[in-house]
Design a protein around this motif. Structure first.
Motif, short mmCIF file in Angstrom:
data_model
loop_
_atom_site.label_atom_id
_atom_site.label_comp_id
_atom_site.label_asym_id
_atom_site.label_seq_id
_atom_site.Cartn_x
_atom_site.Cartn_y
_atom_site.Cartn_z
N LEU A 177 0.83 -1.21 0.00
CA LEU A 177 0.00 0.00 0.00
C LEU A 177 0.87 1.26 0.00
O LEU A 177 0.36 2.37 0.15
CB LEU A 177 -0.92 0.01 1.22
N GLY A 178 2.18 1.07 -0.10
CA GLY A 178 3.08 2.22 -0.21
C GLY A 178 3.74 2.65 1.09
O GLY A 178 4.44 3.66 1.13
N ILE A 179 3.50 1.90 2.18
CA ILE A 179 4.14 2.26 3.44
C ILE A 179 5.45 1.49 3.55
O ILE A 179 5.52 0.40 4.15
CB ILE A 179 3.18 1.99 4.62
N ASP A 180 6.48 2.04 2.98
CA ASP A 180 7.77 1.34 2.84
C ASP A 180 8.42 0.98 4.17
O ASP A 180 9.15 0.01 4.28
CB ASP A 180 8.75 2.19 2.01
N GLY A 181 8.15 1.80 5.20
CA GLY A 181 8.79 1.57 6.50
C GLY A 181 8.19 0.42 7.29
O GLY A 181 8.66 0.11 8.39
N ALA A 182 7.18 -0.23 6.75
CA ALA A 182 6.51 -1.33 7.48
C ALA A 182 7.32 -2.61 7.34
O ALA A 182 6.95 -3.54 6.63
CB ALA A 182 5.08 -1.51 6.96
N THR A 183 8.45 -2.66 8.03
CA THR A 183 9.33 -3.83 7.96
C THR A 183 9.36 -4.54 9.31
O THR A 183 8.97 -3.96 10.33
CB THR A 183 10.77 -3.40 7.62
N GLU A 184 9.86 -5.76 9.32
CA GLU A 184 9.93 -6.50 10.58
C GLU A 184 10.92 -5.86 11.55
O GLU A 184 10.70 -5.88 12.76
CB GLU A 184 10.30 -7.96 10.30
N GLU A 185 11.98 -5.28 11.00
CA GLU A 185 12.98 -4.62 11.86
C GLU A 185 12.33 -3.43 12.58
O GLU A 185 12.51 -3.23 13.78
CB GLU A 185 14.18 -4.10 11.04
N ALA A 186 11.55 -2.66 11.83
CA ALA A 186 10.89 -1.49 12.42
C ALA A 186 9.86 -1.93 13.44
O ALA A 186 9.71 -1.32 14.51
CB ALA A 186 10.23 -0.65 11.32
N LEU A 187 9.16 -3.01 13.15
CA LEU A 187 8.13 -3.49 14.10
C LEU A 187 8.78 -3.95 15.40
O LEU A 187 8.23 -3.73 16.48
CB LEU A 187 7.31 -4.63 13.49
N ALA A 188 9.95 -4.57 15.27
CA ALA A 188 10.64 -5.08 16.47
C ALA A 188 10.88 -3.96 17.47
O ALA A 188 10.92 -4.19 18.68
CB ALA A 188 11.95 -5.74 16.07
N GLU A 189 11.03 -2.74 16.98
CA GLU A 189 11.27 -1.61 17.89
C GLU A 189 10.03 -1.24 18.72
O GLU A 189 10.16 -0.63 19.78
CB GLU A 189 11.75 -0.39 17.10
N VAL A 190 8.84 -1.59 18.24
CA VAL A 190 7.64 -1.26 19.04
C VAL A 190 7.10 -2.47 19.80
O VAL A 190 6.15 -2.35 20.56
CB VAL A 190 6.49 -0.64 18.19
#
Ligand code: AMP
Ligand code: ZN
Ligand code: FE
Ligand code: FE
Length: 289
Positions: free
Chosen positions: A112-125
């Motif tokens: 959907l164009g949200i490039d930052g939606a990665t597993e690495e980024a999720l791990a931070e939250v």
């Protein structure tokens, strides 16, 4: 005596550690608080220690993801044996389903164009979260600036029927009533007519569930309006079920759900504790009573 029987910590999708949650419950003037993280008991030990030192009684619980006629229903289980192998196996299966769908949701968001939606980024939250859920993905979307808060994340992307929604495994409700009871736990259906589960459980369904071992109905919950509450109270009375109330607190993750905003009457908790004892539950109330 103020009793709040449904709250979440950072072990699932709340925003406080179990210690912070229990201390906040004591500060809010509660005498009894139940920790009921989604599908997991990993916060119990820390919460028990905190309850002992904060002078508040802790009811160890779980909010279990179940399914009834194809719809999601949340089942609160109070004081089950966390080591019961059948219960463990069911919870592990649900937790595996939670973990498996995370990459699928992130992939949809990237599409959907949200490039930052990665597993690495999720791990931070999800630092402390042992049970991952859509609220964590929502927190990531807030961080990425794609939405303003969890509610908007659900409305735009994550609610059922929205573009990044992905289903996951949930245990059969009727079977789970037997599993919880077999583990010495007391099953109470959470916010039965709340957001997401409205329309699944009518009077006949409650009769079926009561016959299968359901012990109570969470009536006093912010998702229920006064008319729904009086109908649910009548159903509970007709079936001899306990009536509970709670905040369903999620720290700052759920607006207005402050600790103690809704409560359970002492005689209703008494019935739950008596039932757990009758079922031979090895877990009892921890801390001051
Ligand atoms: P999950 O367990 O991953 O399916 O996510 C469901 C959880 O998300 C629920 O237990 C609620 O705490 C939360 N939730 C559901 N709908 C919303 C919403 N519209 N806004 C904020 N949080 C929500
Ligand atoms: Zn939740
Ligand atoms: Fe719930
Ligand atoms: Fe909840």
């Amino acid at each position: 005596m103020r009793i709040d029987l449904h709250t979440h910590s950072r072990v699932s999708d709340g925003t406080q550690s179990p210690t912070e949650l229990v201390r906040a419950a004591a500060t809010a003037g509660l005498d009894v608080v139940a920790l009921t993280d989604h599908d997991i008991t990993a916060g119990w030990d820390e919460a028990s220690t905190a309850a002992d030192s904060a002078g508040i009684a802790l009811v160890r619980g779980i909010e279990i993801s179940t399914r009834f006629h194809g719809r999601g229903v949340h089942l609160l289980a109070y004081l089950p044996d966390p080591g019961d192998p059948t219960l463990r196996a069911e919870l592990d299966r649900i937790l595996a389903g939670r973990d498996q769908r995370v990459p699928a949701m992130l992939e949809r968001l990237r599409a959907l164009g949200i490039d930052g939606a990665t597993e690495e980024a999720l791990a931070e939250v999800t630092v402390d979260a042992a049970a991952t859920g859509r609220p964590h993905v929502a927190d990531l979307l807030v961080r990425l600036g794609a939405v303003s808060d969890r509610d908007q994340a659900f409305a735009d992307y994550l609610a059922e029927g929205r573009p990044a929604y992905v289903d996951r495994y949930a245990a059969d409700l009727v079977r789970m009533l037997g599993v919880v009871t077999g583990a010495g736990g007391v099953p109470v259906v959470a916010h039965p007519w709340g957001r997401g589960s409205a329309g699944v459980l009518d009077e006949d369904a409650f009769a079926v569930l009561a016959a299968a071992g359901l012990f109570g109905i969470e009536v006093d919950h912010l998702d229920h309006d006064p008319a729904q509450r009086s109908r649910l109270r009548a159903i509970a009375a007709a079936l001899g079920l306990v009536v509970t109330g709670s905040s369903d607190h999620h720290g700052t993750g759920k607006v207005d759900h402050d600790l103690g905003v809704e409560t359970t009457a002492p005689d209703q908790l008494e019935r739950i504790l008596d039932r757990a004892a009758e079922l031979g539950s090895p877990t009892t109330l921890v801390g001051a009573a």
